[in-house]
Design an enzyme around this catalytic site. Sequence first.
Site, PDB file in Angstrom:
ATOM      1  N   PRO A 101       0.853  -1.237  -0.023  1.00 38.17           N
ATOM      2  CA  PRO A 101      -0.055  -0.021  -0.095  1.00 38.17           C
ATOM      3  C   PRO A 101       0.948   1.206  -0.130  1.00 38.17           C
ATOM      4  CG  PRO A 101      -0.492  -1.657   1.709  1.00 38.17           C
ATOM      5  CD  PRO A 101       0.626  -2.110   1.268  1.00 38.17           C
ATOM      6  N   GLY A 102       0.302   2.398  -0.483  1.00 37.20           N
ATOM      7  CA  GLY A 102       0.811   3.507  -0.681  1.00 37.20           C
ATOM      8  C   GLY A 102       1.323   3.945  -1.767  1.00 37.20           C
ATOM      9  N   ASP A 149      17.627  -0.579   8.831  1.00 38.09           N
ATOM     10  CA  ASP A 149      18.418  -1.447   8.216  1.00 38.09           C
ATOM     11  C   ASP A 149      17.819  -2.249   7.308  1.00 38.09           C
ATOM     12  OD1 ASP A 149      20.753  -3.126   7.871  1.00 38.09           O
ATOM     13  OD2 ASP A 149      20.492  -4.448   9.749  1.00 38.09           O
TER      14      ASP A 149
END
Length: 465
Positions: free
Chosen positions: A180-181, A235
Amino acid sequence: TYIAYYPKRETLHETVMRAIEAFDLRMPFDDLKRDTLNVVDTLTAKLGEVPLRANFQIQVLSSLFYRNKGAYVVGKIINGFNEVPFALPILHGEDGQLVIDACLFGEDDLLMLFSFARAYFMVDMEVPSAYVQFLRSLMPRKPRAEIYNALGLAKQGKTLFYRDFLYHLRHSSDKFRIAPGIKGMVMLVFDLPSFPYVFKVIKDYYPPQKDTTREQIKGKYLLVKQHDRVGRMADTLEYSEVAFDRHRFEDDLIEEIRKFAPSQLEIADRDGDGREEVIIKHLYIERRMIPLNIYLQEAFDAGAAEQVERAVIEYGNAIKDLVAANIFPGDMLWKNFGVTRNGKVVFYDYDEIEYITDCQFRRVPAPRTEEDEMSGEIWYSVGPKDVFPETFGPFLLGNSEVREVFMKHHGDLLDVQFWQSHQQRIQARQVIDVFPYDPERRFAAQAAAGSRTAAARTGGLPFTS
C-alpha cells in the site's frame, strides 16, 4: 556470559561500583562514586518500596557493547519474579575522563538502544548465542535475527531471519501483494500482510528525472549499511535468488514485476514436481512501517491535531539527526519516511542520499528580469549536486496545519545557512552526538536542571553543599 551480584539494599552502591570496576577500564572515571550514586538513585526510584526478595540479584553481561563514542554496560535486575533490564552508557567527559552518562531502564529503553535503525555494536563474545539468549530475555518482543544483526553478526542474522520467514510461510496462507502507499519510481515494493517486513526490488527502468543506475542504487544501500544510521535509517537485509511458491503471489503483483523489473523475475519448476516457483534475482527486505504521508492523513481524518504535531516535529528531528551524521536524504517527501510502533520517524528511501559534504547548498538567485520572475521555468543553472533549501517548502508544506508546526519547530531547514553551517562543521571534523535516549535522561542534564531550580530558590545566587 554474565556475572551475578547479590547485594543488600544497604550495599547496593558498593555493588554497582564493583560491577563497573570489574570491566577494568584503563581510562579513569571523573567521579565513579558520584556516577554510581546517580545510578542507585535511579534504581531506587524504579524499585520504589518493593521489598527485596531472597533472590535479589543484578546480572551484568561480561563484555561492554561499543558503538560510536560510547560503551554500554548491559544487564538486568532480578527481584523475585520481576526482571528489569537496564543499560549504562559510559562516555568520555569534557576532560577526557570517563562518566556514566545515564541510566536506561525497561524494555522500551533497550529496544531504542538496539533499534534496527541504529549502527551495529562491537562486542567481544565467546558464545554469541548465549548473549542473544540473555538479550532476548531483556527484549522478548525483538526477533533473535535482529539481535544477531545488532551485535554485528550479519550472516547469522540473515540465516535466522530466513528460517523464521520460511516458518511463517508454512503457517500462513495470505498472498504477497503490491505494498500500500504511493509507488516509488526506483523501487518496486511488495509485502505479505501477515508478515511485518517489506520486500524491495530495483526496477529496470526509471523516469527521466531519476538519473541513476542499478549499481548506483546498490551502492547507496551499501553506504547506509556501513554508515552510522543514528536511529533514523532502517537497516536492510540483502538477498539474491530468493524462491517463493507461485500460488502465494497475487497476479497483479506478478504483472507489476514483469512490467517494471523483468530482469529480476523468473518463474520456473526447478524441482520438476509440477510446483512453480517465483525466483527474485535480487531484493532488499526491511521492517514495515506506516508511511508518514499515510500516518498524517489518518491523523487529519481523525482530527488528531496532537498526533499531527508530534509527527511533524519527529520528521524534522529525523532530518536533523541525519544531517548530524553527514547524510542528506535527497528526496525529503513525506512518503519516503515511516513511523515505527514507538512513534519514531525513520527514513527508508536511499536512492538519492548523498553526503552533506558532497552537496552544494545554494540560495535561489534573484530573477534577472520580470520575465524570469513570471516564468514557470528556472532561469539559473543547476549542477548535479546543487541543493536549494528554500524550495523545500512548496513540496512539503502545502497543508496549513503542517506548515504552522514545521515553521515553528524546524523552519531553519528552509534556510541555506543551516545546511552550510553543518557542512562546515563536518568538514572541520566535528562530530555531533546523537544519543539513543532522551538527552533529558542524561545525569549532566538532570544536574543542570537541579542547579537551575536551586538557583531560583536562592534568588539566583551561587551556592555549594
